[in-house]
Design a protein around this motif. Sequence first.
Motif, PDB file in Angstrom:
ATOM      1  N   GLY A 273      13.907 -22.962 -66.923  1.00  9.07           N
ATOM      2  CA  GLY A 273      14.754 -23.911 -66.215  1.00  9.07           C
ATOM      3  C   GLY A 273      16.170 -23.809 -66.759  1.00  9.07           C
ATOM      4  N   PHE A 274      16.955 -24.861 -66.586  1.00  8.96           N
ATOM      5  CA  PHE A 274      18.304 -24.855 -67.145  1.00  8.96           C
ATOM      6  C   PHE A 274      18.765 -26.282 -67.416  1.00  8.96           C
ATOM      7  CE2 PHE A 274      18.818 -24.960 -62.544  1.00  8.96           C
ATOM      8  CZ  PHE A 274      19.777 -25.937 -62.342  1.00  8.96           C
TER       9      PHE A 274
ATOM     10  N   LYS B 224      12.519 -34.909 -58.435  1.00  6.11           N
ATOM     11  CA  LYS B 224      13.117 -34.703 -57.113  1.00  6.11           C
ATOM     12  C   LYS B 224      13.881 -33.395 -57.085  1.00  6.11           C
ATOM     13  CE  LYS B 224      13.778 -39.071 -54.667  1.00  6.11           C
ATOM     14  NZ  LYS B 224      14.794 -39.991 -54.105  1.00  6.11           N
ATOM     15  N   HIS B 225      13.967 -32.802 -55.887  1.00  8.03           N
ATOM     16  CA  HIS B 225      14.718 -31.567 -55.703  1.00  8.03           C
ATOM     17  C   HIS B 225      16.214 -31.871 -55.698  1.00  8.03           C
ATOM     18  CE1 HIS B 225      16.070 -27.785 -53.849  1.00  8.03           C
ATOM     19  NE2 HIS B 225      14.933 -27.273 -54.296  1.00  8.03           N
ATOM     20  N   LEU B 226      17.010 -30.862 -56.109  1.00  6.10           N
ATOM     21  CA  LEU B 226      18.460 -31.042 -56.147  1.00  6.10           C
ATOM     22  C   LEU B 226      19.019 -31.454 -54.783  1.00  6.10           C
ATOM     23  CD1 LEU B 226      19.464 -27.943 -58.318  1.00  6.10           C
ATOM     24  CD2 LEU B 226      19.730 -30.335 -58.958  1.00  6.10           C
ATOM     25  N   LYS B 227      18.483 -30.866 -53.722  1.00  2.45           N
ATOM     26  CA  LYS B 227      18.985 -31.194 -52.382  1.00  2.45           C
ATOM     27  C   LYS B 227      18.716 -32.649 -52.031  1.00  2.45           C
ATOM     28  CE  LYS B 227      18.402 -28.200 -49.062  1.00  2.45           C
ATOM     29  NZ  LYS B 227      17.776 -27.399 -47.950  1.00  2.45           N
TER      30      LYS B 227
ATOM     31  N   TYR C 179      17.875 -31.888 -67.068  1.00  3.76           N
ATOM     32  CA  TYR C 179      17.133 -30.627 -67.213  1.00  3.76           C
ATOM     33  C   TYR C 179      16.395 -30.390 -65.906  1.00  3.76           C
ATOM     34  CZ  TYR C 179      13.891 -27.034 -68.754  1.00  3.76           C
ATOM     35  OH  TYR C 179      13.188 -25.860 -68.872  1.00  3.76           O
ATOM     36  N   ILE C 180      16.588 -29.189 -65.335  1.00  6.41           N
ATOM     37  CA  ILE C 180      15.996 -28.837 -64.044  1.00  6.41           C
ATOM     38  C   ILE C 180      15.096 -27.627 -64.248  1.00  6.41           C
ATOM     39  CG2 ILE C 180      16.486 -28.031 -61.704  1.00  6.41           C
ATOM     40  CD1 ILE C 180      19.199 -29.849 -63.504  1.00  6.41           C
ATOM     41  N   ASN C 181      13.875 -27.668 -63.686  1.00  9.12           N
ATOM     42  CA  ASN C 181      12.954 -26.548 -63.844  1.00  9.12           C
ATOM     43  C   ASN C 181      13.228 -25.461 -62.809  1.00  9.12           C
ATOM     44  OD1 ASN C 181      11.889 -27.502 -61.444  1.00  9.12           O
ATOM     45  ND2 ASN C 181      10.032 -28.334 -62.355  1.00  9.12           N
ATOM     46  N   THR C 182      12.380 -24.435 -62.817  1.00  5.75           N
ATOM     47  CA  THR C 182      12.599 -23.290 -61.929  1.00  5.75           C
ATOM     48  C   THR C 182      12.408 -23.654 -60.460  1.00  5.75           C
ATOM     49  OG1 THR C 182      10.287 -22.648 -62.306  1.00  5.75           O
ATOM     50  CG2 THR C 182      11.965 -21.593 -63.677  1.00  5.75           C
ATOM     51  N   LYS C 183      11.743 -24.767 -60.184  1.00  2.00           N
ATOM     52  CA  LYS C 183      11.590 -25.213 -58.797  1.00  2.00           C
ATOM     53  C   LYS C 183      12.753 -26.093 -58.360  1.00  2.00           C
ATOM     54  CE  LYS C 183       6.526 -25.035 -58.984  1.00  2.00           C
ATOM     55  NZ  LYS C 183       5.270 -25.809 -58.821  1.00  2.00           N
TER      56      LYS C 183
END
Length: 676
Positions: free
Chosen positions: A417-418, A345-348, A317-321
């Motif tokens: 998020g998604f 952590k960020h996706l990048k 689950y990833i938030n809007t950031k």
Amino acid sequence: MAQSDAVIVHAKRKLSQTSLKQYPLSHTVRHTTITLLTRKLALSNSAERSTTPDPINPKPSHPPARRSVPKAGSRELLEELQRQYQRAKLFSEVTLKIRQSLNLKEILQTTVVEVQRILDTDRVLIYRVLPDGTGQPISEAVLPDYQAILGMRFPEEVFPTEYQTLYAAGRVQAIADVYAPQSGLAECLVEFVEQFGIKAKLIVPIVFNLDTELPANHQNHLWGLLIAHQCRGPRQWDEFELELMQQLADQIGIAIAQGELLENLETIVATRTIELQQANANLKQEIADRIAAETARRRNEEQLRLITNALPVLIAYINTKQRYQFNNQAYADWLGQDLASISDKHLKQVWGKTCYSRMQPWVTKALAGETVTYENEIQLADGSTRSVDITYIPHYATTPAAKHPRSKKNKRRKIQGFFALTSDISDRKAIERMKDEFISVVSHELRTPLTSIHSALKILATGRLGDLSNDGKQMLGIADENTDRLVRLVNNVLDLQRIESGAVTMDRQICDAADLLVKATEAMQAMAQQHHITLADQPMSMPLWVDPDYIVQALTNLLSNAIKFSPPETIVTLSAKRLNATSNRPNSVQFQVQDHGPGIPQTKLESIFERFHQVDSSDARKKGGTGLGLTICRTIIEQHNGHIWAESTEGQGSTFIFTLPLLQPPATHAEDDHES
């Protein structure tokens, strides 16, 4: 100094000192007692002096009088002083008892008993004035020889409203003889008190006011009356007795006010205690509910993590950031990173710059509220590359709109998020490549002999190599038809393989949608006439940036299916229209092919676009289908950044729809060609 003056001074000193030492007499009572005694002694002294001869004009007829006060007069004064002192002492005791008790009933009963004893009267009672104008004695002290009236209910006529107003203003009534005309009592009241043997009475109001914030001129509340009855005969009430009754009435008023304040305070305390107990119970219940909810949440999270950790896919689950809020054990297994290190952590940071650049457009769509599925290549911890299928599902939270937050209709959904689901499709991709290679090899190997066989059958059908019997001609026709079907199948397989592999470059150019419709209709007119089908086109001129040959091929495939599966003497309609800005695909052209055939079940509207999938294989064999026409259509449309789908109602027909983007600027076209 005269003896009488000495007695007065001695009485003042003794009364004042003794009262101060032994009993806390009020200043008013003490002052009143001393003043009354002083007046009586002064009057007595004046009377004595009036009998003394004038030294300037002596009268020989009377002998000179002594200057000293007669002993009998001194004894009377001392006895009166003693009585007044005893009364003051008793009043002090009553006041002290009233102030030491908080029980109103006990205070009232103590008052009537002590007053009856102090005044040596026949009956003392406290009359309670009720809100409806009636009243009744609630405390009474009466000698045994006289009738008790405690608890009797008296009507409003006994104590009318105008009397209540006067007593509330502080009226005190002292009647020495109820039968005397100067008493001012009405005849009916005289008859009323006569039945209780009352000869004289003293009435003092009991008033109080709980509201300290009211103005000073506010009328006091009449609570009741303090009444003394003399039944043995008339009685002259002196000033000390009036002052005593008023003082006691004031003390009773204070006690009543304190009692009601205490009762109100107890009520407030009891109410507040109940509220606090309820609040405490609610708080305990809320804490228990929160603990239970937290326990359930942790249990559910543990179960969720247990389930997700057992699955061989990446779940997150990833938030809007674009930061990870949840990820399962597969992330650690695939990427070699600890779960705690991936959290937040960020996706990048997790996937690297190159992989993230391929993911970013799809992430942007997911955060815009669109469910997306795409394929990507990722690198694992061991350095190997995997093909993955990734799906992003948006997560919404319903929030009220700013203008009307309470309106149910005015609520908007906000992206929180998604959810991300990543599956390894490397094996499937490998199988597909093997299958495509096999089909390609087989198709190439079959194409040459099939062409030869098909040509030989055509020559035989001309009769140049000899005549055949009717049965031979029939068999030759079947062989020619099946050979033709195999040739089309091989050609379709090869075309599909070339398009999907990217070996075919779309030769895009500016086209008119109306021209494409006309070309497709003309190409299928002969087949339509053969099946007794009428083709109706509804062209509309709109510019497109497409490969015209492939778009016409897609249209002819759709028209071919519609003609084959429509009953004779029906109409197949081909149309195009421009979608407006409010549609799901703005700035696009929508093409439609509508027939009146048997229709397609709802469960197969998606699967019919897959390879070799047919609604009814037996019926398809009769119609001569290969099972690749719709697959080729979908591939062509997707290569043009379009979308294709089907709508159908069984027994009424089907409609195949696809969209294509309108003409775009040249720079964008070049980028699209490069991607293709």
